[in-house]
Motif scaffolding. Sequence first.
Motif, PDB file in Angstrom:
ATOM      1  N   LEU A  16       0.822  -1.127  -0.146  1.00  0.00           N
ATOM      2  CA  LEU A  16      -0.068  -0.038   0.068  1.00  0.00           C
ATOM      3  C   LEU A  16       0.905   1.111  -0.041  1.00  0.00           C
ATOM      4  O   LEU A  16       1.758   1.452   0.841  1.00  0.00           O
ATOM      5  N   ASP A  17       0.610   2.064  -1.005  1.00  0.00           N
ATOM      6  CA  ASP A  17       1.356   3.223  -0.968  1.00  0.00           C
ATOM      7  C   ASP A  17       0.580   4.389   0.183  1.00  0.00           C
ATOM      8  O   ASP A  17      -0.327   4.114   0.653  1.00  0.00           O
ATOM      9  N   GLY A  18       1.288   5.668   0.072  1.00  0.00           N
ATOM     10  CA  GLY A  18       0.799   6.495   1.130  1.00  0.00           C
ATOM     11  C   GLY A  18      -0.699   7.091   0.832  1.00  0.00           C
ATOM     12  O   GLY A  18      -1.436   6.812   1.934  1.00  0.00           O
ATOM     13  N   VAL A  92      -2.340  -8.042   0.924  1.00  0.00           N
ATOM     14  CA  VAL A  92      -1.696  -6.613   1.231  1.00  0.00           C
ATOM     15  C   VAL A  92      -0.646  -6.394   2.277  1.00  0.00           C
ATOM     16  O   VAL A  92      -0.886  -7.007   3.467  1.00  0.00           O
ATOM     17  N   GLN A  93       0.183  -5.698   1.914  1.00  0.00           N
ATOM     18  CA  GLN A  93       1.291  -5.623   2.934  1.00  0.00           C
ATOM     19  C   GLN A  93       1.001  -3.883   3.504  1.00  0.00           C
ATOM     20  O   GLN A  93       1.250  -2.950   2.698  1.00  0.00           O
ATOM     21  N   ILE A  94       0.828  -3.796   4.985  1.00  0.00           N
ATOM     22  CA  ILE A  94       0.909  -2.303   5.315  1.00  0.00           C
ATOM     23  C   ILE A  94       2.032  -2.188   6.137  1.00  0.00           C
ATOM     24  O   ILE A  94       2.680  -2.944   6.776  1.00  0.00           O
ATOM     25  N   GLY A  95       2.320  -0.897   6.050  1.00  0.00           N
ATOM     26  CA  GLY A  95       3.768  -0.609   6.760  1.00  0.00           C
ATOM     27  C   GLY A  95       4.784  -0.668   6.087  1.00  0.00           C
ATOM     28  O   GLY A  95       5.752  -1.216   6.231  1.00  0.00           O
ATOM     29  N   SER A  96       4.809  -0.516   4.823  1.00  0.00           N
ATOM     30  CA  SER A  96       5.916  -0.727   3.709  1.00  0.00           C
ATOM     31  C   SER A  96       7.288   0.311   4.040  1.00  0.00           C
ATOM     32  O   SER A  96       6.894   1.378   4.698  1.00  0.00           O
ATOM     33  N   GLU A  98       8.737   2.443   2.475  1.00  0.00           N
ATOM     34  CA  GLU A  98       8.452   3.765   2.007  1.00  0.00           C
ATOM     35  C   GLU A  98       7.405   4.681   2.542  1.00  0.00           C
ATOM     36  O   GLU A  98       7.537   5.802   2.861  1.00  0.00           O
ATOM     37  N   ALA A  99       6.259   3.874   3.039  1.00  0.00           N
ATOM     38  CA  ALA A  99       5.097   4.602   3.680  1.00  0.00           C
ATOM     39  C   ALA A  99       5.773   5.106   5.212  1.00  0.00           C
ATOM     40  O   ALA A  99       5.229   6.031   5.617  1.00  0.00           O
ATOM     41  N   VAL A 100       6.513   4.347   5.798  1.00  0.00           N
ATOM     42  CA  VAL A 100       7.071   4.829   7.175  1.00  0.00           C
ATOM     43  C   VAL A 100       8.178   5.772   7.119  1.00  0.00           C
ATOM     44  O   VAL A 100       8.569   6.139   8.271  1.00  0.00           O
ATOM     45  N   LYS A 101       8.491   6.269   6.106  1.00  0.00           N
ATOM     46  CA  LYS A 101       9.426   7.483   6.036  1.00  0.00           C
ATOM     47  C   LYS A 101       9.103   8.718   6.414  1.00  0.00           C
ATOM     48  O   LYS A 101       9.833   9.440   6.513  1.00  0.00           O
ATOM     49  N   THR A 102       7.694   9.106   6.394  1.00  0.00           N
ATOM     50  CA  THR A 102       7.379  10.220   6.682  1.00  0.00           C
ATOM     51  C   THR A 102       6.120  10.206   7.806  1.00  0.00           C
ATOM     52  O   THR A 102       5.638   9.028   8.252  1.00  0.00           O
ATOM     53  N   PRO A 103       6.299  11.276   8.569  1.00  0.00           N
ATOM     54  CA  PRO A 103       5.294  11.197   9.698  1.00  0.00           C
ATOM     55  C   PRO A 103       3.799  10.855   9.545  1.00  0.00           C
ATOM     56  O   PRO A 103       3.299   9.946  10.055  1.00  0.00           O
ATOM     57  N   ALA A 104       3.521  11.381   8.470  1.00  0.00           N
ATOM     58  CA  ALA A 104       2.096  10.961   7.860  1.00  0.00           C
ATOM     59  C   ALA A 104       1.955   9.485   7.445  1.00  0.00           C
ATOM     60  O   ALA A 104       0.849   8.907   7.952  1.00  0.00           O
ATOM     61  N   GLY A 105       2.785   9.053   6.963  1.00  0.00           N
ATOM     62  CA  GLY A 105       2.840   7.747   6.617  1.00  0.00           C
ATOM     63  C   GLY A 105       3.081   6.791   7.739  1.00  0.00           C
ATOM     64  O   GLY A 105       2.165   5.679   7.936  1.00  0.00           O
ATOM     65  N   ARG A 106       3.660   7.253   8.931  1.00  0.00           N
ATOM     66  CA  ARG A 106       3.709   6.283  10.009  1.00  0.00           C
ATOM     67  C   ARG A 106       2.410   6.559  10.867  1.00  0.00           C
ATOM     68  O   ARG A 106       2.052   5.305  11.429  1.00  0.00           O
ATOM     69  N   GLN A 110       0.090   3.398  11.715  1.00  0.00           N
ATOM     70  CA  GLN A 110      -0.393   3.020  12.969  1.00  0.00           C
ATOM     71  C   GLN A 110      -1.729   2.694  13.214  1.00  0.00           C
ATOM     72  O   GLN A 110      -2.136   1.924  13.546  1.00  0.00           O
ATOM     73  N   VAL A 111      -2.583   3.682  12.597  1.00  0.00           N
ATOM     74  CA  VAL A 111      -3.986   3.542  12.648  1.00  0.00           C
ATOM     75  C   VAL A 111      -4.383   2.474  11.806  1.00  0.00           C
ATOM     76  O   VAL A 111      -5.251   1.677  12.666  1.00  0.00           O
ATOM     77  N   VAL A 112      -3.993   2.045  10.730  1.00  0.00           N
ATOM     78  CA  VAL A 112      -4.429   0.822  10.050  1.00  0.00           C
ATOM     79  C   VAL A 112      -4.260  -0.424  10.778  1.00  0.00           C
ATOM     80  O   VAL A 112      -4.992  -1.157  10.917  1.00  0.00           O
ATOM     81  N   LEU A 113      -3.029  -0.473  11.470  1.00  0.00           N
ATOM     82  CA  LEU A 113      -2.540  -1.892  12.101  1.00  0.00           C
ATOM     83  C   LEU A 113      -3.353  -1.868  13.379  1.00  0.00           C
ATOM     84  O   LEU A 113      -3.658  -2.960  13.693  1.00  0.00           O
ATOM     85  N   THR A 114      -3.392  -0.771  14.109  1.00  0.00           N
ATOM     86  CA  THR A 114      -4.176  -0.694  15.308  1.00  0.00           C
ATOM     87  C   THR A 114      -5.470  -1.147  15.279  1.00  0.00           C
ATOM     88  O   THR A 114      -6.002  -2.174  15.970  1.00  0.00           O
ATOM     89  N   GLU A 115      -6.141  -0.716  14.237  1.00  0.00           N
ATOM     90  CA  GLU A 115      -7.612  -0.834  13.916  1.00  0.00           C
ATOM     91  C   GLU A 115      -7.651  -2.630  13.595  1.00  0.00           C
ATOM     92  O   GLU A 115      -8.617  -3.405  14.146  1.00  0.00           O
ATOM     93  N   PHE A 116      -6.971  -3.016  12.608  1.00  0.00           N
ATOM     94  CA  PHE A 116      -6.973  -4.550  12.274  1.00  0.00           C
ATOM     95  C   PHE A 116      -6.713  -5.340  13.486  1.00  0.00           C
ATOM     96  O   PHE A 116      -7.380  -6.493  13.631  1.00  0.00           O
TER      97      PHE A 116
END
Length: 199
Positions: A16-18, A92-96, A98-106, A110-116
Amino acid sequence: MTNEIPLPTTREQRVLDGGALRALAHPLRVEIYDLISQYGPQTASTLAAMTGESSGATSYHLRALAKHDLIREVEGQGTARERWWERPRGGVQIGSPEAVKTPAGRAATQVVLTEFLNRRHQQLMDYVGASLRENGVWDDSAMITTATIHLTAVQAADVVAQLQAVIDGAVDRYKDQRGEGVVPVTVHADVFALPEKGR
């Protein structure tokens, strides 16, 4: 022994991209996405009944998920007023990285993983509660287990690859199975390093 860590799966996975992560980073969207993943194609109305939300709200969130190709309309099913939605095949891979390089991506990750994870935990607790209240047919078919073992990162990756192969094999054999006695079953495996000296 090599220092290379084996890939955990050869199954096709979408990273998943940003934009997709941000679209998914809403509790109701995670729930809708998860319900479609677990129970198959749904409409805004069926999702409203499952979530307790209005069909207007579920319809809005379905469109937001579809905009980022997280779900798609089922071809040849439904009407203009009652559209059916499904999740594309594949993992689906969450937390790639690339995505966690930015504060918004992190934050979105975190929201998506916490909810799952909250959903999975609640489903487990509901199952345990129901099993204690009634002796069901699934008691001998279920497994709730935890083990602690001491591994290197390479060994842990090997265990992950073996577990993923078992899960992938079951998905390949039974993913589209329908019929009497067939119900959705969740398989949840966790392999991760514990914090040093416990917490």
